[in-house]
Design an enzyme around this catalytic site. Structure first.
Site, PDB file in Angstrom:
ATOM      1  N   CYS A   1      29.637  44.817  38.184  1.00 47.92           N
ATOM      2  CA  CYS A   1      29.943  43.388  38.113  1.00 47.92           C
ATOM      3  C   CYS A   1      31.121  43.169  39.043  1.00 47.92           C
ATOM      4  CB  CYS A   1      30.289  43.003  36.675  1.00 47.92           C
ATOM      5  SG  CYS A   1      30.893  41.310  36.519  1.00 47.92           S
TER       6      CYS A   1
ATOM      7  N   CYS B   1      32.062  41.578  26.867  1.00 51.38           N
ATOM      8  CA  CYS B   1      32.890  42.112  27.964  1.00 51.38           C
ATOM      9  C   CYS B   1      34.321  42.302  27.464  1.00 51.38           C
ATOM     10  CB  CYS B   1      32.917  41.137  29.128  1.00 51.38           C
ATOM     11  SG  CYS B   1      31.281  40.624  29.691  1.00 51.38           S
TER      12      CYS B   1
ATOM     13  N   ARG C   1      27.657  34.615  38.217  1.00 47.81           N
ATOM     14  CA  ARG C   1      28.308  34.045  37.032  1.00 47.81           C
ATOM     15  C   ARG C   1      29.288  32.943  37.395  1.00 47.81           C
ATOM     16  NH1 ARG C   1      30.517  38.281  33.755  1.00 47.81           N
ATOM     17  NH2 ARG C   1      28.402  38.489  33.014  1.00 47.81           N
TER      18      ARG C   1
ATOM     19  N   CYS D   1      30.221  45.582  28.622  1.00 47.30           N
ATOM     20  CA  CYS D   1      30.897  45.526  29.916  1.00 47.30           C
ATOM     21  C   CYS D   1      32.373  45.764  29.663  1.00 47.30           C
ATOM     22  CB  CYS D   1      30.690  44.155  30.563  1.00 47.30           C
ATOM     23  SG  CYS D   1      31.570  43.966  32.129  1.00 47.30           S
TER      24      CYS D   1
ATOM     25  N   CYS E   1      51.119  44.063  32.458  1.00 45.28           N
ATOM     26  CA  CYS E   1      50.467  44.867  33.500  1.00 45.28           C
ATOM     27  C   CYS E   1      51.431  45.112  34.670  1.00 45.28           C
ATOM     28  CB  CYS E   1      49.215  44.146  33.991  1.00 45.28           C
ATOM     29  SG  CYS E   1      48.292  45.093  35.210  1.00 45.28           S
TER      30      CYS E   1
ATOM     31  N   CYS F   1      47.569  36.175  38.299  1.00 44.27           N
ATOM     32  CA  CYS F   1      47.309  36.693  36.955  1.00 44.27           C
ATOM     33  C   CYS F   1      48.438  36.457  35.948  1.00 44.27           C
ATOM     34  CB  CYS F   1      46.982  38.172  37.017  1.00 44.27           C
ATOM     35  SG  CYS F   1      46.449  38.793  35.395  1.00 44.27           S
TER      36      CYS F   1
ATOM     37  N   CYS G   1      49.093  40.994  40.962  1.00 36.89           N
ATOM     38  CA  CYS G   1      48.057  40.022  41.345  1.00 36.89           C
ATOM     39  C   CYS G   1      48.603  38.595  41.148  1.00 36.89           C
ATOM     40  CB  CYS G   1      46.801  40.240  40.509  1.00 36.89           C
ATOM     41  SG  CYS G   1      46.288  41.979  40.456  1.00 36.89           S
TER      42      CYS G   1
HETATM   43  N1  SAM Z   1      43.236  44.671  34.991  1.00 40.78           N
HETATM   44  C1  SAM Z   1      41.890  44.770  35.401  1.00 40.78           C
HETATM   45  C2  SAM Z   1      41.702  44.459  36.857  1.00 40.78           C
HETATM   46  O1  SAM Z   1      42.455  43.721  37.441  1.00 40.78           O
HETATM   47  O2  SAM Z   1      40.726  44.967  37.434  1.00 40.78           O
HETATM   48  C3  SAM Z   1      40.928  43.942  34.584  1.00 40.78           C
HETATM   49  C4  SAM Z   1      41.246  42.528  34.152  1.00 40.78           C
HETATM   50  S1  SAM Z   1      41.492  41.315  35.425  1.00 40.78           S
HETATM   51  C5  SAM Z   1      42.162  39.999  34.486  1.00 40.78           C
HETATM   52  C6  SAM Z   1      39.861  40.846  35.914  1.00 40.78           C
HETATM   53  C7  SAM Z   1      39.686  39.733  36.924  1.00 40.78           C
HETATM   54  O3  SAM Z   1      39.963  38.484  36.328  1.00 40.78           O
HETATM   55  C8  SAM Z   1      40.549  39.738  38.160  1.00 40.78           C
HETATM   56  O4  SAM Z   1      40.109  40.639  39.143  1.00 40.78           O
HETATM   57  C9  SAM Z   1      40.393  38.314  38.647  1.00 40.78           C
HETATM   58  O5  SAM Z   1      39.299  38.189  39.522  1.00 40.78           O
HETATM   59  C10 SAM Z   1      40.121  37.529  37.360  1.00 40.78           C
HETATM   60  N2  SAM Z   1      41.266  36.641  37.043  1.00 40.78           N
HETATM   61  C11 SAM Z   1      42.456  37.009  36.513  1.00 40.78           C
HETATM   62  N3  SAM Z   1      43.289  35.956  36.385  1.00 40.78           N
HETATM   63  C12 SAM Z   1      42.597  34.879  36.847  1.00 40.78           C
HETATM   64  C13 SAM Z   1      42.917  33.497  36.992  1.00 40.78           C
HETATM   65  N4  SAM Z   1      44.106  33.024  36.672  1.00 40.78           N
HETATM   66  N5  SAM Z   1      41.965  32.673  37.492  1.00 40.78           N
HETATM   67  C14 SAM Z   1      40.751  33.145  37.843  1.00 40.78           C
HETATM   68  N6  SAM Z   1      40.402  34.442  37.733  1.00 40.78           N
HETATM   69  C15 SAM Z   1      41.305  35.302  37.253  1.00 40.78           C
HETATM   70 FE1  SF4 Z   2      46.877  43.505  35.959  1.00 36.12          FE
HETATM   71 FE2  SF4 Z   2      46.062  40.993  35.986  1.00 36.12          FE
HETATM   72 FE3  SF4 Z   2      46.017  42.398  38.227  1.00 36.12          FE
HETATM   73 FE4  SF4 Z   2      44.269  43.007  36.250  1.00 36.12          FE
HETATM   74  S1  SF4 Z   2      44.340  41.108  37.428  1.00 36.12           S
HETATM   75  S2  SF4 Z   2      45.506  44.432  37.469  1.00 36.12           S
HETATM   76  S3  SF4 Z   2      45.541  42.512  34.467  1.00 36.12           S
HETATM   77  S4  SF4 Z   2      47.873  41.830  37.065  1.00 36.12           S
END
Ligand code: SAM
Ligand code: SF4
Ligand code: DTB
Length: 331
Positions: free
Chosen positions: A205, A114, A277, A145, A70, A77, A74
């Site tokens: 959500c 989901c 959740r 979802c 990606c 992530c 973030c």
């Molecule tokens: N890429 C898309 C986005 O960011 O909107 C969808 C997938 S993203 C993985 C969805 C959510 O997963 C993130 O907004 C975050 O809140 C949660 N998430 C991701 N990595 C995480 C982690 N290591 N621990 C807890 N929540 C996490």
């Molecule tokens: Fe990409 Fe992870 Fe951020 Fe979703 S949460 S936009 S998968 S870096």
């Protein structure tokens, strides 16, 4: 006080311990967090029982339909291409493979499926495939979802036409702390996507993450922002950070578990009709901590041994926990 007649109509005969409000101030949310733990849990229980059967838990299963690589940054992530986390980038799955997973989720007892993609936003040709997945999963009798990143109005409308029930897009934290976590898109971008999803008639959500080194004020700010949306998200995932080696948040300070429970309780009280959740992080939680979260008003979980890329409790551990606590799956 803002009163939303349609939302409150089910509870017009004295059952209402507080109206569904959209004008929560930070001071009010702060006063919830400041309550002694027994008082906070009592209030959360009172609200929960007025709006839900406290023994029912909604069960969703998660599948990563497009993993890793990606472009976003973030900091929590494991799927960001900017960090070396060992997650292998994979292409968008084919529809049949997704439907095989959805059938297994249904057979194991999930009621919602989901699908998550590691995108900043979907491309139009990707949406064709995702729409086919949504149609196929719905035809199995599961709620659908997806979480695909940012959406414009037209993309949200396409997903609605395909029959999508819920779109997940998290605010993640408070507006003030957000810039410490993500720099490649703004808080306003997220609010715009949420408005596009809402306007398309898809259920929202939306929640966030606790344990990223944020302050108590940030947790208050996140709940106050969610509870001030024009319509509350129907589903509010509260994630506990899953620390993944290679991400900037690996080694973030430990979280007092009671502060996590307080956040769940505040979400329950401020958004009485929403499903709250108990989301990522359950693998690291004791059974007793999860039970406290259910007492604080959590009534939804991710079920199945994997979240997107990280472990979740095994199905049999969850079934045993539900049995031990007398919890039932929500139809
Ligand atoms: N890429 C898309 C986005 O960011 O909107 C969808 C997938 S993203 C993985 C969805 C959510 O997963 C993130 O907004 C975050 O809140 C949660 N998430 C991701 N990595 C995480 C982690 N290591 N621990 C807890 N929540 C996490
Ligand atoms: Fe990409 Fe992870 Fe951020 Fe979703 S949460 S936009 S998968 S870096
Ligand atoms: C949400 O709030 N939590 C889920 C879901 N929405 C998409 C994702 C959790 C991901 C945890 C890290 C991983 O497994 O990659």
């Amino acid at each position: 006080m803002t009163v939303e007649t349609a939302e409150n109509s089910r509870f017009s005969s004295g059952m209402l311990p507080g109206a569904v409000r959209h004008d929560w101030t930070r001071a009010e949310v702060a006063s919830l967090f400041a309550l002694p733990f027994p008082d906070l849990l009592y209030r959360a229980q009172t609200v929960h029982r007025a709006f839900f059967d406290p023994c029912e838990v909604q069960v969703s299963t998660l599948l990563s339909i497009k993993t890793g690589g990606c472009p976003e940054d973030c900091a929590y992530c494991p799927q960001s291409a900017k960090y070396n986390t060992g997650v292998k980038a994979e292409k968008l799955m084919n529809v049949e493979a997704v439907l095989t997973e959805a059938r297994a989720a249904k057979a194991a007892g999930a009621s919602r499926f989901c699908m998550g993609a590691a995108w900043r936003e979907p491309k139009d040709r990707d949406l064709d495939k995702v729409c086919a997945m949504i149609e196929g999963v719905r035809a199995l009798g599961l709620e659908t979802c997806v979480t695909l990143g940012m959406l414009d109005r037209a993309q949200a409308q396409r997903l609605k036409q395909a029959g999508l029930d819920y779109y997940n897009h998290n605010l993640d934290t408070s507006p003030e702390f957000y810039g410490n976590i993500i720099t490649t898109r703004t808080y306003q971008d997220r609010l715009d996507t949420l408005a596009n999803v809402r306007d398309a008639g898809i259920h929202v959500c939306c929640g966030g993450i606790v344990g990223m080194g944020e302050s108590a004020d940030d947790r208050i700010g996140m709940i106050a922002t969610l509870a001030s949306l024009p319509v509350h998200p129907e589903s509010v995932p509260i994630n506990m950070l899953v620390q993944v080696e290679g991400t900037p948040l690996a080694g973030a300070g430990t979280l007092d578990p009671f502060d996590f429970v307080r956040t769940v309780a505040a979400a329950r009280i401020a958004m009485p009709r929403s499903l709250v959740r108990l989301s990522a992080g359950r693998e690291e939680m004791s059974d007793e901590m999860q039970a406290l979260c259910f007492l604080a008003g959590a009534n939804s979980i991710f079920y199945g041994p994997k979240l997107l890329t990280t472990p979740n409790p095994a199905a049999d551990r969850d079934l045993q926990l539900m049995e031990r606590l007398g919890l039932r799956s929500m139809e």
